[in-house]
Design a protein around this motif. Sequence first.
Motif, PDB file in Angstrom:
ATOM      1  N   ASP A   4       0.801  -1.224   0.000  1.00  0.00           N
ATOM      2  CA  ASP A   4       0.000   0.000   0.000  1.00  0.00           C
ATOM      3  C   ASP A   4       0.841   1.286   0.000  1.00  0.00           C
ATOM      4  O   ASP A   4       0.487   2.245  -0.689  1.00  0.00           O
ATOM      5  N   PRO A   5       1.974   1.354   0.723  1.00  0.00           N
ATOM      6  CA  PRO A   5       2.743   2.609   0.734  1.00  0.00           C
ATOM      7  C   PRO A   5       3.498   2.899  -0.566  1.00  0.00           C
ATOM      8  O   PRO A   5       4.002   4.014  -0.743  1.00  0.00           O
ATOM      9  N   LEU A   6       3.599   1.939  -1.485  1.00  0.00           N
ATOM     10  CA  LEU A   6       4.398   2.136  -2.687  1.00  0.00           C
ATOM     11  C   LEU A   6       3.763   3.160  -3.610  1.00  0.00           C
ATOM     12  O   LEU A   6       2.544   3.220  -3.748  1.00  0.00           O
ATOM     13  N   THR A   7       4.604   3.951  -4.248  1.00  0.00           N
ATOM     14  CA  THR A   7       4.120   4.967  -5.181  1.00  0.00           C
ATOM     15  C   THR A   7       4.096   4.405  -6.598  1.00  0.00           C
ATOM     16  O   THR A   7       4.556   3.278  -6.862  1.00  0.00           O
ATOM     17  N   GLU A   8       3.591   5.214  -7.527  1.00  0.00           N
ATOM     18  CA  GLU A   8       3.467   4.784  -8.911  1.00  0.00           C
ATOM     19  C   GLU A   8       4.816   4.668  -9.620  1.00  0.00           C
ATOM     20  O   GLU A   8       4.882   4.167 -10.735  1.00  0.00           O
ATOM     21  N   GLU A   9       5.876   5.116  -8.974  1.00  0.00           N
ATOM     22  CA  GLU A   9       7.197   5.011  -9.582  1.00  0.00           C
ATOM     23  C   GLU A   9       7.756   3.594  -9.506  1.00  0.00           C
ATOM     24  O   GLU A   9       8.697   3.249 -10.211  1.00  0.00           O
ATOM     25  N   TYR A  10       7.190   2.760  -8.644  1.00  0.00           N
ATOM     26  CA  TYR A  10       7.693   1.411  -8.440  1.00  0.00           C
ATOM     27  C   TYR A  10       7.089   0.429  -9.446  1.00  0.00           C
ATOM     28  O   TYR A  10       5.927   0.554  -9.834  1.00  0.00           O
ATOM     29  N   LEU A  11       7.894  -0.557  -9.826  1.00  0.00           N
ATOM     30  CA  LEU A  11       7.377  -1.736 -10.520  1.00  0.00           C
ATOM     31  C   LEU A  11       7.414  -2.882  -9.522  1.00  0.00           C
ATOM     32  O   LEU A  11       8.489  -3.273  -9.052  1.00  0.00           O
ATOM     33  N   ILE A  12       6.259  -3.405  -9.195  1.00  0.00           N
ATOM     34  CA  ILE A  12       6.159  -4.516  -8.250  1.00  0.00           C
ATOM     35  C   ILE A  12       6.338  -5.822  -9.024  1.00  0.00           C
ATOM     36  O   ILE A  12       5.565  -6.132  -9.931  1.00  0.00           O
ATOM     37  N   ILE A  13       7.370  -6.578  -8.679  1.00  0.00           N
ATOM     38  CA  ILE A  13       7.682  -7.830  -9.364  1.00  0.00           C
ATOM     39  C   ILE A  13       7.306  -8.989  -8.442  1.00  0.00           C
ATOM     40  O   ILE A  13       7.884  -9.139  -7.363  1.00  0.00           O
ATOM     41  N   ILE A  14       6.330  -9.780  -8.861  1.00  0.00           N
ATOM     42  CA  ILE A  14       5.809 -10.864  -8.023  1.00  0.00           C
ATOM     43  C   ILE A  14       6.235 -12.195  -8.632  1.00  0.00           C
ATOM     44  O   ILE A  14       5.802 -12.569  -9.722  1.00  0.00           O
ATOM     45  N   ASP A  15       7.082 -12.908  -7.921  1.00  0.00           N
ATOM     46  CA  ASP A  15       7.640 -14.184  -8.382  1.00  0.00           C
ATOM     47  C   ASP A  15       6.769 -15.319  -7.859  1.00  0.00           C
ATOM     48  O   ASP A  15       6.652 -15.522  -6.643  1.00  0.00           O
ATOM     49  N   MET A  16       6.166 -16.080  -8.779  1.00  0.00           N
ATOM     50  CA  MET A  16       5.211 -17.123  -8.416  1.00  0.00           C
ATOM     51  C   MET A  16       5.850 -18.509  -8.449  1.00  0.00           C
ATOM     52  O   MET A  16       6.877 -18.719  -9.101  1.00  0.00           O
ATOM     53  N   PRO A  17       5.259 -19.486  -7.753  1.00  0.00           N
ATOM     54  CA  PRO A  17       5.754 -20.875  -7.833  1.00  0.00           C
ATOM     55  C   PRO A  17       5.440 -21.497  -9.187  1.00  0.00           C
ATOM     56  O   PRO A  17       4.686 -20.944  -9.988  1.00  0.00           O
ATOM     57  N   GLY A  18       6.012 -22.687  -9.423  1.00  0.00           N
ATOM     58  CA  GLY A  18       5.931 -23.300 -10.741  1.00  0.00           C
ATOM     59  C   GLY A  18       4.833 -24.330 -10.921  1.00  0.00           C
ATOM     60  O   GLY A  18       4.700 -24.891 -12.010  1.00  0.00           O
ATOM     61  N   GLN A  19       4.032 -24.616  -9.889  1.00  0.00           N
ATOM     62  CA  GLN A  19       2.964 -25.602 -10.047  1.00  0.00           C
ATOM     63  C   GLN A  19       1.851 -25.013 -10.901  1.00  0.00           C
ATOM     64  O   GLN A  19       1.197 -24.044 -10.503  1.00  0.00           O
ATOM     65  N   ILE A  20       1.626 -25.619 -12.073  1.00  0.00           N
ATOM     66  CA  ILE A  20       0.689 -25.023 -13.032  1.00  0.00           C
ATOM     67  C   ILE A  20      -0.769 -25.174 -12.603  1.00  0.00           C
ATOM     68  O   ILE A  20      -1.647 -24.546 -13.199  1.00  0.00           O
ATOM     69  N   GLU A  21      -1.038 -25.993 -11.569  1.00  0.00           N
ATOM     70  CA  GLU A  21      -2.416 -26.078 -11.082  1.00  0.00           C
ATOM     71  C   GLU A  21      -2.939 -24.704 -10.673  1.00  0.00           C
ATOM     72  O   GLU A  21      -4.123 -24.409 -10.813  1.00  0.00           O
ATOM     73  N   LEU A  22      -2.040 -23.868 -10.160  1.00  0.00           N
ATOM     74  CA  LEU A  22      -2.450 -22.540  -9.711  1.00  0.00           C
ATOM     75  C   LEU A  22      -2.963 -21.688 -10.856  1.00  0.00           C
ATOM     76  O   LEU A  22      -3.755 -20.759 -10.643  1.00  0.00           O
ATOM     77  N   TYR A  23      -2.505 -21.971 -12.075  1.00  0.00           N
ATOM     78  CA  TYR A  23      -2.856 -21.128 -13.222  1.00  0.00           C
ATOM     79  C   TYR A  23      -3.905 -21.765 -14.125  1.00  0.00           C
ATOM     80  O   TYR A  23      -4.256 -21.183 -15.157  1.00  0.00           O
ATOM     81  N   THR A  24      -4.379 -22.945 -13.771  1.00  0.00           N
ATOM     82  CA  THR A  24      -5.261 -23.647 -14.691  1.00  0.00           C
ATOM     83  C   THR A  24      -6.679 -23.815 -14.159  1.00  0.00           C
ATOM     84  O   THR A  24      -7.632 -23.293 -14.744  1.00  0.00           O
ATOM     85  N   HIS A  25      -6.855 -24.535 -13.046  1.00  0.00           N
ATOM     86  CA  HIS A  25      -8.224 -24.870 -12.650  1.00  0.00           C
ATOM     87  C   HIS A  25      -8.551 -24.578 -11.184  1.00  0.00           C
ATOM     88  O   HIS A  25      -9.666 -24.832 -10.748  1.00  0.00           O
ATOM     89  N   ILE A  26      -7.593 -24.050 -10.417  1.00  0.00           N
ATOM     90  CA  ILE A  26      -7.864 -23.708  -9.018  1.00  0.00           C
ATOM     91  C   ILE A  26      -8.147 -22.210  -8.923  1.00  0.00           C
ATOM     92  O   ILE A  26      -7.377 -21.402  -9.456  1.00  0.00           O
TER      93      ILE A  26
END
Length: 295
Positions: free
Chosen positions: A94-116
């Motif tokens: 929440d405190p971050l300003t618009e100057e920042y790029l937030i980089i979110i590194d996700m795990p590799g289990q593809i279930e998270l991106y498919t049907h859950i």
Amino acid sequence: MSKFGVLVMGPAGAGKSTFCSSLITHLRNNRRSCFYVNLDPAAEEFAHEPDLDIKDLISLEDVMEEMGLGPNGGLIYCFEFLMENLDFLTEALDPLTEEYLIIIDMPGQIELYTHIPILPALVRHLTRTGALDISLCAAYLLEATFVVDRAKFFAGTLSAMSAMIMLEVPHVNILSKMDLVKGQVGKRELKRFLDPDSSLLDDDEMTAGIEDDGPADPTDNAAMMRGSSFKRLNKAVAGLIDSFSMVSYLKLDVQDEDSVGSILSYIDDAIQYHESQEPKEPSDEVELYGEDGFE
């Protein structure tokens, strides 16, 4: 005030953390602010220490030990726990300003991106207007070596398309580890994979010219992978991808800073980063012209 972020996803071994590291280095070299979030509860080593690490909330190792779950079940439990404790993310972002790029590194289990439905719920929380209001882009990485096995390539492309449909945010698909296919695949041939269509299977040596000799022994993996049923399945998957016409790829070589910069420019366009930045005034300390109007 809007914030900006990229959700780095893809199957295990696709080079997500390496890409995040290269992206952070590139941003810092160009004097841009970034905030690195690790959401992989099993990750241990980082080239750049995360600014926010899910393991400070919950770790996969502890879940597996205390709950008696396997890696996949433990990972889902970790994300369910995160969804019950979203203040962990909100208070840090929440405190971050618009100057920042937030980089979110996700795990590799593809279930998270498919049907859950966990990840779509997380994305809605991050992007909801009036809350964090992050203009978010998803970057889905697929290892470039998949192009050597076209059936595997289309399976990976199908998972990328599934993530696009599930998350409903701007999406950038990336063929990573391009250095591994140099010398194996020609530039003209590789270009065909950047906008995949079913014609890629027409000249595949593994599937072309196969006659149906009847049902194969299901215990013979090699025979099943060569059989006509496998060919028809691949054709159906490729046709499905072709009919949606959603997936195209960018090439990434993390050893090449220009390649990383090119990927970043596509991400910036997707999240409209530059349109929100305030115009910068010229430095008062730099005088280009003298009082008479000449240099």
